[in-house]
Scaffold this motif. Structure first.
Motif, mmCIF file in Angstrom:
data_model
loop_
_atom_site.group_PDB
_atom_site.id
_atom_site.type_symbol
_atom_site.label_atom_id
_atom_site.label_comp_id
_atom_site.label_asym_id
_atom_site.label_seq_id
_atom_site.Cartn_x
_atom_site.Cartn_y
_atom_site.Cartn_z
ATOM 1 N N SER A 36 46.902 29.651 33.259
ATOM 2 C CA SER A 36 47.073 30.988 33.559
ATOM 3 C C SER A 36 48.590 31.177 33.963
ATOM 4 O O SER A 36 49.170 30.454 34.491
ATOM 5 C CB SER A 36 46.439 31.511 34.779
ATOM 6 N N ARG A 37 48.928 32.345 33.801
ATOM 7 C CA ARG A 37 50.144 32.710 34.369
ATOM 8 C C ARG A 37 50.046 33.878 35.645
ATOM 9 O O ARG A 37 51.013 34.503 35.672
ATOM 10 C CB ARG A 37 50.957 33.710 33.263
ATOM 11 N N LEU A 38 49.034 33.543 36.282
ATOM 12 C CA LEU A 38 48.549 34.366 37.474
ATOM 13 C C LEU A 38 49.372 33.748 38.538
ATOM 14 O O LEU A 38 49.426 32.403 38.533
ATOM 15 C CB LEU A 38 47.277 34.501 37.666
ATOM 16 N N SER A 39 49.733 34.613 39.653
ATOM 17 C CA SER A 39 50.374 33.996 40.894
ATOM 18 C C SER A 39 49.130 33.140 41.509
ATOM 19 O O SER A 39 47.960 33.406 41.219
ATOM 20 C CB SER A 39 50.871 34.924 41.653
ATOM 21 N N PRO A 40 49.268 32.223 42.429
ATOM 22 C CA PRO A 40 48.382 31.826 43.107
ATOM 23 C C PRO A 40 47.221 32.799 43.619
ATOM 24 O O PRO A 40 46.162 32.549 43.637
ATOM 25 C CB PRO A 40 49.120 30.979 44.274
ATOM 26 N N ARG A 41 47.945 33.706 44.159
ATOM 27 C CA ARG A 41 46.876 34.705 45.039
ATOM 28 C C ARG A 41 46.177 35.431 43.948
ATOM 29 O O ARG A 41 45.034 35.763 44.026
ATOM 30 C CB ARG A 41 47.843 35.764 45.808
ATOM 31 N N GLN A 42 46.683 35.910 42.634
ATOM 32 C CA GLN A 42 46.044 36.491 41.842
ATOM 33 C C GLN A 42 44.949 35.319 41.290
ATOM 34 O O GLN A 42 43.852 36.027 40.982
ATOM 35 C CB GLN A 42 46.866 36.829 40.856
ATOM 36 N N LEU A 43 45.326 34.165 41.013
ATOM 37 C CA LEU A 43 44.266 33.095 40.550
ATOM 38 C C LEU A 43 43.159 33.191 41.665
ATOM 39 O O LEU A 43 42.117 33.056 40.853
ATOM 40 C CB LEU A 43 45.058 31.936 40.496
ATOM 41 N N TYR A 44 43.484 33.016 42.820
ATOM 42 C CA TYR A 44 42.289 32.699 43.590
ATOM 43 C C TYR A 44 41.317 33.985 43.706
ATOM 44 O O TYR A 44 40.111 34.077 43.534
ATOM 45 C CB TYR A 44 42.590 32.613 45.248
ATOM 46 N N ALA A 45 41.933 35.187 43.698
ATOM 47 C CA ALA A 45 41.219 36.469 43.532
ATOM 48 C C ALA A 45 40.441 36.617 42.275
ATOM 49 O O ALA A 45 39.279 37.041 42.225
ATOM 50 C CB ALA A 45 42.199 37.840 43.933
ATOM 51 N N SER A 46 41.025 36.313 40.992
ATOM 52 C CA SER A 46 40.498 36.302 40.154
ATOM 53 C C SER A 46 39.087 35.175 39.753
ATOM 54 O O SER A 46 38.319 35.867 39.418
ATOM 55 C CB SER A 46 41.474 35.973 38.732
ATOM 56 N N CYS A 47 39.412 34.044 40.326
ATOM 57 C CA CYS A 47 38.539 33.196 40.496
ATOM 58 C C CYS A 47 37.106 33.733 41.064
ATOM 59 O O CYS A 47 35.939 33.499 40.670
ATOM 60 C CB CYS A 47 38.623 31.908 40.971
ATOM 61 N N VAL A 48 37.344 34.430 42.294
ATOM 62 C CA VAL A 48 36.238 35.072 42.889
ATOM 63 C C VAL A 48 35.336 36.145 42.225
ATOM 64 O O VAL A 48 34.451 36.306 42.218
ATOM 65 C CB VAL A 48 36.782 35.692 44.449
ATOM 66 N N GLY A 49 36.374 36.801 41.657
ATOM 67 C CA GLY A 49 36.051 37.930 40.733
ATOM 68 C C GLY A 49 34.966 37.418 39.543
ATOM 69 O O GLY A 49 34.146 37.869 39.070
ATOM 70 N N VAL A 50 35.416 36.251 39.048
ATOM 71 C CA VAL A 50 34.561 35.568 38.080
ATOM 72 C C VAL A 50 33.414 34.934 38.529
ATOM 73 O O VAL A 50 32.148 35.198 38.060
ATOM 74 C CB VAL A 50 35.378 34.707 37.185
ATOM 75 N N ILE A 51 33.465 34.125 39.657
ATOM 76 C CA ILE A 51 32.294 33.670 40.170
ATOM 77 C C ILE A 51 31.145 34.497 40.749
ATOM 78 O O ILE A 51 30.168 34.095 40.662
ATOM 79 C CB ILE A 51 32.661 32.496 41.121
ATOM 80 N N PHE A 52 31.651 35.590 41.316
ATOM 81 C CA PHE A 52 30.619 36.524 41.777
ATOM 82 C C PHE A 52 29.338 36.798 40.724
ATOM 83 O O PHE A 52 28.219 36.714 41.142
ATOM 84 C CB PHE A 52 31.019 37.889 42.322
ATOM 85 N N PRO A 53 29.690 37.222 39.626
ATOM 86 C CA PRO A 53 28.561 37.489 38.719
ATOM 87 C C PRO A 53 27.796 36.381 38.043
ATOM 88 O O PRO A 53 26.519 36.325 38.095
ATOM 89 C CB PRO A 53 29.079 38.083 37.596
ATOM 90 N N VAL A 54 28.461 35.204 38.162
ATOM 91 C CA VAL A 54 27.915 33.927 37.847
ATOM 92 C C VAL A 54 26.892 33.554 38.885
ATOM 93 O O VAL A 54 25.620 33.228 38.671
ATOM 94 C CB VAL A 54 28.871 32.948 37.505
ATOM 95 N N CYS A 55 27.123 33.465 40.028
ATOM 96 C CA CYS A 55 26.148 33.314 41.361
ATOM 97 C C CYS A 55 25.153 34.510 41.305
ATOM 98 O O CYS A 55 23.983 33.903 41.670
ATOM 99 C CB CYS A 55 27.052 33.497 42.541
ATOM 100 N N ALA A 56 25.362 35.648 40.979
ATOM 101 C CA ALA A 56 24.452 36.603 41.110
ATOM 102 C C ALA A 56 23.328 36.162 39.945
ATOM 103 O O ALA A 56 22.060 36.559 40.244
ATOM 104 C CB ALA A 56 24.960 38.047 40.971
ATOM 105 N N ILE A 57 23.898 35.905 38.588
ATOM 106 C CA ILE A 57 22.823 35.389 37.540
ATOM 107 C C ILE A 57 21.990 34.159 38.086
ATOM 108 O O ILE A 57 20.929 34.228 37.787
ATOM 109 C CB ILE A 57 23.642 35.226 36.493
ATOM 110 N N SER A 58 22.739 33.324 38.700
ATOM 111 C CA SER A 58 21.882 31.905 38.901
ATOM 112 C C SER A 58 21.041 32.536 40.044
ATOM 113 O O SER A 58 19.704 31.888 40.002
ATOM 114 C CB SER A 58 23.013 31.004 39.667
ATOM 115 N N ALA A 59 21.366 33.381 41.128
ATOM 116 C CA ALA A 59 20.382 33.388 42.010
ATOM 117 C C ALA A 59 19.228 34.427 41.551
ATOM 118 O O ALA A 59 17.996 34.003 41.884
ATOM 119 C CB ALA A 59 20.916 34.495 43.126
#
Length: 116
Positions: A36-59
């Protein structure tokens, strides 16, 4: 990151999340950081944004299989909501190097705790 690599990374994170009841972020973060070419802050935020729906599906799958105990999960969810709000507010105030060490420390602690 190429689309196919992103799709495979997402599949790996979803698989980890579904198998272990979490942990998809541990798969996404290093992969997204390397490609990624994201800044570290954008990277963490994007990771949270991606993992939220993945967790919702698993739940949802766990719920449909009658393996999700809502009574057990609710107090953790309440605390998690409060912690998420506090973490989101503190996020911009914590140096990214400290975030990296905190994340690594958490992974180390969780790994050792899981083995014992």
């Amino acid at each position: 990151m190429g689309n196919w690599r992103a799709i495979l990374a997402g599949g790996g994170a979803g698989l980890a999340n579904g198998l272990f009841g979490g942990g998809g972020g541990m798969v996404f973060l290093p992969i997204m950081a390397g490609d990624s070419r994201l800044s570290p802050r954008q990277l963490y935020a994007s990771c949270v944004g991606v993992i939220f729906p993945v967790c919702a599906i698993s739940a949802g799958v766990y719920f449909l299989r009658a393996e999700l105990s809502l009574l057990t999960a609710l107090p953790y969810l309440a605390g998690g909501l409060i912690g998420g709000i506090l973490g989101g507010r503190l996020y911009g105030k914590v140096p990214t190097q400290a975030l990296k060490w905190l994340f690594a420390g958490f992974l180390f602690y969780a790994g050792v705790k899981y083995l014992l």
